[in-house]
Design a protein around this motif. Structure first.
Motif, PDB file in Angstrom:
ATOM      1  N   LEU A   8       0.823  -1.213   0.000  1.00  0.00           N
ATOM      2  CA  LEU A   8       0.000   0.000   0.000  1.00  0.00           C
ATOM      3  C   LEU A   8       0.855   1.260   0.000  1.00  0.00           C
ATOM      4  CD1 LEU A   8      -2.664  -1.150   2.614  1.00  0.00           C
ATOM      5  CD2 LEU A   8      -2.963  -1.006   0.138  1.00  0.00           C
ATOM      6  N   ILE A   9       1.968   1.215   0.744  1.00  0.00           N
ATOM      7  CA  ILE A   9       2.843   2.393   0.843  1.00  0.00           C
ATOM      8  C   ILE A   9       3.601   2.617  -0.455  1.00  0.00           C
ATOM      9  CG2 ILE A   9       4.842   3.341   2.049  1.00  0.00           C
ATOM     10  CD1 ILE A   9       3.860   1.564   4.486  1.00  0.00           C
ATOM     11  N   ALA A  10       4.170   1.545  -1.018  1.00  0.00           N
ATOM     12  CA  ALA A  10       4.999   1.680  -2.222  1.00  0.00           C
ATOM     13  C   ALA A  10       4.189   2.149  -3.428  1.00  0.00           C
ATOM     14  CB  ALA A  10       5.687   0.352  -2.533  1.00  0.00           C
ATOM     15  N   THR A  11       2.908   1.818  -3.461  1.00  0.00           N
ATOM     16  CA  THR A  11       2.075   2.197  -4.606  1.00  0.00           C
ATOM     17  C   THR A  11       1.184   3.405  -4.306  1.00  0.00           C
ATOM     18  OG1 THR A  11       0.349   0.630  -3.938  1.00  0.00           O
ATOM     19  CG2 THR A  11       2.033  -0.183  -5.457  1.00  0.00           C
ATOM     20  N   ALA A  12       1.401   4.055  -3.159  1.00  0.00           N
ATOM     21  CA  ALA A  12       0.529   5.146  -2.730  1.00  0.00           C
ATOM     22  C   ALA A  12       0.500   6.285  -3.744  1.00  0.00           C
ATOM     23  CB  ALA A  12       0.992   5.669  -1.369  1.00  0.00           C
ATOM     24  N   VAL A  13      -0.705   6.764  -4.019  1.00  0.00           N
ATOM     25  CA  VAL A  13      -0.892   7.872  -4.967  1.00  0.00           C
ATOM     26  C   VAL A  13      -0.791   9.192  -4.198  1.00  0.00           C
ATOM     27  CG1 VAL A  13      -2.482   8.975  -6.582  1.00  0.00           C
ATOM     28  CG2 VAL A  13      -2.384   6.481  -6.433  1.00  0.00           C
ATOM     29  N   PRO A  14       0.148  10.054  -4.556  1.00  0.00           N
ATOM     30  CA  PRO A  14       0.276  11.341  -3.847  1.00  0.00           C
ATOM     31  C   PRO A  14      -1.041  12.109  -3.821  1.00  0.00           C
ATOM     32  CG  PRO A  14       2.156  10.985  -5.307  1.00  0.00           C
ATOM     33  CD  PRO A  14       1.177   9.881  -5.603  1.00  0.00           C
ATOM     34  N   GLY A  15      -1.342  12.651  -2.662  1.00  0.00           N
ATOM     35  CA  GLY A  15      -2.587  13.389  -2.479  1.00  0.00           C
ATOM     36  C   GLY A  15      -3.722  12.542  -1.965  1.00  0.00           C
ATOM     37  N   VAL A  16      -3.711  11.231  -2.289  1.00  0.00           N
ATOM     38  CA  VAL A  16      -4.762  10.310  -1.863  1.00  0.00           C
ATOM     39  C   VAL A  16      -4.268   9.418  -0.731  1.00  0.00           C
ATOM     40  CG1 VAL A  16      -6.248   8.385  -2.596  1.00  0.00           C
ATOM     41  CG2 VAL A  16      -5.862  10.315  -4.131  1.00  0.00           C
ATOM     42  N   GLU A  17      -2.976   9.047  -0.767  1.00  0.00           N
ATOM     43  CA  GLU A  17      -2.398   8.141   0.220  1.00  0.00           C
ATOM     44  C   GLU A  17      -1.030   8.672   0.652  1.00  0.00           C
ATOM     45  OE1 GLU A  17      -3.322   3.778  -1.403  1.00  0.00           O
ATOM     46  OE2 GLU A  17      -2.699   5.174  -2.976  1.00  0.00           O
ATOM     47  N   GLU A  18      -0.623   8.291   1.866  1.00  0.00           N
ATOM     48  CA  GLU A  18       0.714   8.634   2.322  1.00  0.00           C
ATOM     49  C   GLU A  18       1.092   7.745   3.509  1.00  0.00           C
ATOM     50  OE1 GLU A  18       1.071  12.582   3.881  1.00  0.00           O
ATOM     51  OE2 GLU A  18      -0.352  12.238   5.515  1.00  0.00           O
ATOM     52  N   TRP A  19       2.398   7.691   3.796  1.00  0.00           N
ATOM     53  CA  TRP A  19       2.936   7.037   4.983  1.00  0.00           C
ATOM     54  C   TRP A  19       3.475   8.132   5.883  1.00  0.00           C
ATOM     55  CZ3 TRP A  19       2.808   2.683   7.594  1.00  0.00           C
ATOM     56  CH2 TRP A  19       3.833   2.360   8.478  1.00  0.00           C
ATOM     57  N   ARG A  20       2.874   8.266   7.057  1.00  0.00           N
ATOM     58  CA  ARG A  20       3.248   9.375   7.940  1.00  0.00           C
ATOM     59  C   ARG A  20       3.240   8.894   9.390  1.00  0.00           C
ATOM     60  NH1 ARG A  20       2.921  15.184   8.002  1.00  0.00           N
ATOM     61  NH2 ARG A  20       2.384  15.118   5.795  1.00  0.00           N
ATOM     62  N   ASP A  21       4.352   9.110  10.078  1.00  0.00           N
ATOM     63  CA  ASP A  21       4.453   8.805  11.510  1.00  0.00           C
ATOM     64  C   ASP A  21       4.034   7.371  11.825  1.00  0.00           C
ATOM     65  OD1 ASP A  21       5.264  11.441  11.938  1.00  0.00           O
ATOM     66  OD2 ASP A  21       3.202  12.127  12.225  1.00  0.00           O
ATOM     67  N   GLY A  22       4.489   6.437  10.992  1.00  0.00           N
ATOM     68  CA  GLY A  22       4.211   5.029  11.255  1.00  0.00           C
ATOM     69  C   GLY A  22       2.817   4.561  10.897  1.00  0.00           C
ATOM     70  N   ALA A  23       2.075   5.372  10.142  1.00  0.00           N
ATOM     71  CA  ALA A  23       0.710   5.013   9.766  1.00  0.00           C
ATOM     72  C   ALA A  23       0.512   5.182   8.269  1.00  0.00           C
ATOM     73  CB  ALA A  23      -0.308   5.876  10.517  1.00  0.00           C
ATOM     74  N   TYR A  24      -0.233   4.235   7.676  1.00  0.00           N
ATOM     75  CA  TYR A  24      -0.696   4.387   6.299  1.00  0.00           C
ATOM     76  C   TYR A  24      -1.979   5.198   6.349  1.00  0.00           C
ATOM     77  CZ  TYR A  24      -3.276   3.161   2.051  1.00  0.00           C
ATOM     78  OH  TYR A  24      -4.018   3.210   0.887  1.00  0.00           O
ATOM     79  N   ARG A  25      -2.007   6.313   5.636  1.00  0.00           N
ATOM     80  CA  ARG A  25      -3.141   7.209   5.660  1.00  0.00           C
ATOM     81  C   ARG A  25      -3.698   7.351   4.248  1.00  0.00           C
ATOM     82  NH1 ARG A  25      -2.589  12.309   6.649  1.00  0.00           N
ATOM     83  NH2 ARG A  25      -4.326  12.554   8.094  1.00  0.00           N
ATOM     84  N   ARG A  26      -5.032   7.470   4.161  1.00  0.00           N
ATOM     85  CA  ARG A  26      -5.635   7.716   2.852  1.00  0.00           C
ATOM     86  C   ARG A  26      -7.016   8.336   3.018  1.00  0.00           C
ATOM     87  NH1 ARG A  26      -7.157   4.192  -1.560  1.00  0.00           N
ATOM     88  NH2 ARG A  26      -8.611   5.923  -1.818  1.00  0.00           N
ATOM     89  N   THR A  27      -7.494   8.925   1.914  1.00  0.00           N
ATOM     90  CA  THR A  27      -8.843   9.477   1.879  1.00  0.00           C
ATOM     91  C   THR A  27      -9.829   8.396   1.467  1.00  0.00           C
ATOM     92  OG1 THR A  27      -8.530  10.232  -0.419  1.00  0.00           O
ATOM     93  CG2 THR A  27      -8.021  11.795   1.344  1.00  0.00           C
ATOM     94  N   LEU A  28     -11.068   8.563   1.887  1.00  0.00           N
ATOM     95  CA  LEU A  28     -12.123   7.595   1.614  1.00  0.00           C
ATOM     96  C   LEU A  28     -13.335   8.299   1.016  1.00  0.00           C
ATOM     97  CD1 LEU A  28     -12.078   5.748   5.077  1.00  0.00           C
ATOM     98  CD2 LEU A  28     -10.995   4.946   2.966  1.00  0.00           C
ATOM     99  N   ARG A  29     -13.825   7.778  -0.095  1.00  0.00           N
ATOM    100  CA  ARG A  29     -15.096   8.242  -0.661  1.00  0.00           C
ATOM    101  C   ARG A  29     -16.198   7.352  -0.080  1.00  0.00           C
ATOM    102  NH1 ARG A  29     -16.309  11.182  -5.012  1.00  0.00           N
ATOM    103  NH2 ARG A  29     -14.146  11.058  -5.750  1.00  0.00           N
ATOM    104  N   LEU A  30     -17.185   7.955   0.585  1.00  0.00           N
ATOM    105  CA  LEU A  30     -18.198   7.202   1.321  1.00  0.00           C
ATOM    106  C   LEU A  30     -19.596   7.648   0.925  1.00  0.00           C
ATOM    107  CD1 LEU A  30     -16.284   7.466   4.700  1.00  0.00           C
ATOM    108  CD2 LEU A  30     -16.552   5.375   3.338  1.00  0.00           C
ATOM    109  N   PRO A  31     -20.623   6.868   1.235  1.00  0.00           N
ATOM    110  CA  PRO A  31     -21.977   7.191   0.751  1.00  0.00           C
ATOM    111  C   PRO A  31     -22.497   8.557   1.176  1.00  0.00           C
ATOM    112  CG  PRO A  31     -21.895   4.920   1.495  1.00  0.00           C
ATOM    113  CD  PRO A  31     -20.575   5.532   1.862  1.00  0.00           C
ATOM    114  N   TYR A  32     -22.197   8.995   2.414  1.00  0.00           N
ATOM    115  CA  TYR A  32     -22.747  10.250   2.908  1.00  0.00           C
ATOM    116  C   TYR A  32     -21.740  11.405   2.905  1.00  0.00           C
ATOM    117  CZ  TYR A  32     -26.609   7.357   4.595  1.00  0.00           C
ATOM    118  OH  TYR A  32     -27.670   6.488   4.677  1.00  0.00           O
ATOM    119  N   GLY A  33     -20.505  11.128   2.569  1.00  0.00           N
ATOM    120  CA  GLY A  33     -19.484  12.167   2.593  1.00  0.00           C
ATOM    121  C   GLY A  33     -18.121  11.557   2.304  1.00  0.00           C
TER     122      GLY A  33
END
Length: 489
Positions: A217-242
């Protein structure tokens, strides 16, 4: 499994955590139901009854054990290793479809009548879709009550209840405690590091090897959508209500999950999608036992057991990224995806880090100008055809999709060869038996191990690994010194 009483009794008497989520033990004398690994003294066998779901226990009038918290065990691995009606229905219920669209909406997504869906769920799980969704709402409510400072009214609607009264009645019935009593009994947890964020623990069956899971997940992370920061994999989520932002950190006995949502009604589906992306409901003991039966794979499994298949939170997004990754390096694929995100993604605010956009929806990409894509002409055609079919609904890749039907539809599209179809089947559709015999890394690893390395011969040898060939792919890929196989130091 719940019909094999002798096997269930042995699992309960040995407190075997491997069976948590596979079945539930109802104690006839106390009217309590437990997970197999409950730490209390096991009841006498004649006082045990076994059920395939928490919802079935609740329908029979049993309440959840306060010690082992059976509602917080990992989900059954059955629903992610099958593509029949019941498995697809359970995945959709996990995604909150019944709460949003009712049982008719669930049946429509599955392509069956309401009566057919209810009949098959009752036959296999002892409960219909409404009862299964109610059990899930109760589980979400308990999680929020015990781990967040949210007001009870907010928790009721975030968990999917239609009213505060229904929320109160359900919590009392399932847990034999009022919501306030549940909160009073819970241990005091440290606050979250970000205002408005929820900190949760995602359980899994051990062992879990996070290296290739998070590394991929980290190696293929798309800038702006995913990142590796402070020991955590972070990403944005598109969800039904927001939309939301999630941070996932591997720990020895759980995955720490920190969620920020624009609408709390999306909590259940956000958790479900994160669990699915990290393959947390897998049964690693069963997988590794099957693969270890091959003497050439056995050393790989013994060296790093518990590998999972990195999947996705958005099937359409992954399909687009699979096309962008055809015949190019990981870095090049990230670059192509980042350009699409910058041009067509929906901006979001991220006070914690560097996330800027949601990955563009198929509807947004369907309107793009092919000439603006820095891709070969044939791949432009492949991409634009894919997003058009995703946008108009003629191609379905969601959790309700039949794996073979989706493969057939993908194969009909221009530019979709076996590698692209199978990687989508593995990581988007979630087929645990998807296999990539034409992948260069797989063929190189097979040759080094002494396995057949031509696609046809390797496919033949892989028959012994079924139905877990997607996991064999992870073990074979892990023989290479590639960033996808390690978490950054």
């Amino acid at each position: 499994m719940h019909t094999d009483a002798e096997r269930c009794i042995r699992a309960v008497q040995s407190k075997d955590a491997r069976f948590d989520g596979w079945f539930y033990t109802a104690v006839l004398t106390t009217r309590i139901y437990c997970r197999p690994s409950c730490p209390v003294v096991p009841p006498k066998p004649e006082n045990m009854s076994f059920y395939p779901s928490a919802a079935a226990c609740q329908q029979e009038g049993f309440r959840a054990c306060k010690r082992c918290r059976p509602d917080s065990s990992p989900g059954s691995p059955e629903w992610n290793q099958r593509a029949d009606l019941v498995a697809r229905a359970m995945r959709l219920i996990g995604d909150g479809v019944v709460d949003r669209d009712g049982v008719p909406g669930l049946a429509t997504r599955l392509g069956y009548s309401t009566r057919q869906v209810e009949r098959q769920l009752l036959a296999e799980l002892g409960a219909g879709p409404l009862a299964l969704a109610r059990a899930q709402r109760a589980q979400t409510a308990r999680l929020l009550i015990e781990t967040t400072p949210l007001p009870m009214a907010d928790i009721a609607f975030a968990a999917g209840f239609a009213s505060i009264r229904t929320f109160n009645d359900t919590v009392r019935e399932v847990f034999a405690l009022a919501p306030g009593e549940l909160r009073d009994r819970a241990p005091k947890l440290p606050g979250t590091s970000a205002p408005g964020a929820l900190s949760l623990r995602l359980p899994f069956r051990t062992p879990l090897n996070p290296d290739n899971l998070f590394g991929h997940l980290i190696a293929t992370a798309v800038p702006g959508v995913e990142e590796w920061r402070d020991g955590a994999y972070r990403r944005t989520l598109r969800l039904p209500y927001g939309h939301g932002v999630v941070a996932l950190t591997p720990a020895p006995d759980h995955v720490a999950c920190r969620l920020s949502l624009t609408d709390m009604r999306d909590l259940t589906i956000a958790i479900s999608r994160c669990r699915r992306m990290l393959d947390l409901d897998a049964d690693p003991v069963a997988v590794d036992a099957q693969l270890s039966a091959d003497p050439l794979l056995a050393p790989l499994v013994a060296k790093a057991p518990g590998r999972r298949v990195p999947r996705t939170v958005d099937e359409a997004e992954f399909a687009v990224r699979a096309v962008l990754g055809q015949q190019v390096s990981t870095a090049a694929a990230r670059t192509h995806a980042a350009r699409l995100v910058a041009a067509h993604g929906e901006p979001v605010d991220d006070p914690e880090g560097g996330l800027t956009h949601l990955f563009p929806a198929p509807e947004a990409l369907a309107a793009l100008d092919p000439e603006a894509l820095a891709l070969p002409r044939s791949r432009r055609t492949t991409l634009t055809t894919l997003v058009r079919h995703l946008a108009d609904g003629s191609l379905q890749l969601g959790v309700e999709s039949g794996w073979e039907e989706a493969r057939a539809r993908l194969t009909e599209l221009p530019g979709f060869g076996p590698w692209t179809v199978e990687v989508i089947a593995m990581r988007a559709l979630g087929d645990p038996d998807a296999f990539l015999p034409t992948d260069l890394g797989i063929r190189r690893a097979a040759q080094e191990l002494g396995l057949p390395h031509t696609p046809a011969a390797l496919t033949g040898r892989s028959a012994a690994w079924r139905p877990w060939r997607a996991y064999a792919v992870q073990y074979l890929w892990a023989t290479d010194d590639h960033p996808i196989n390690r978490i950054p130091g």
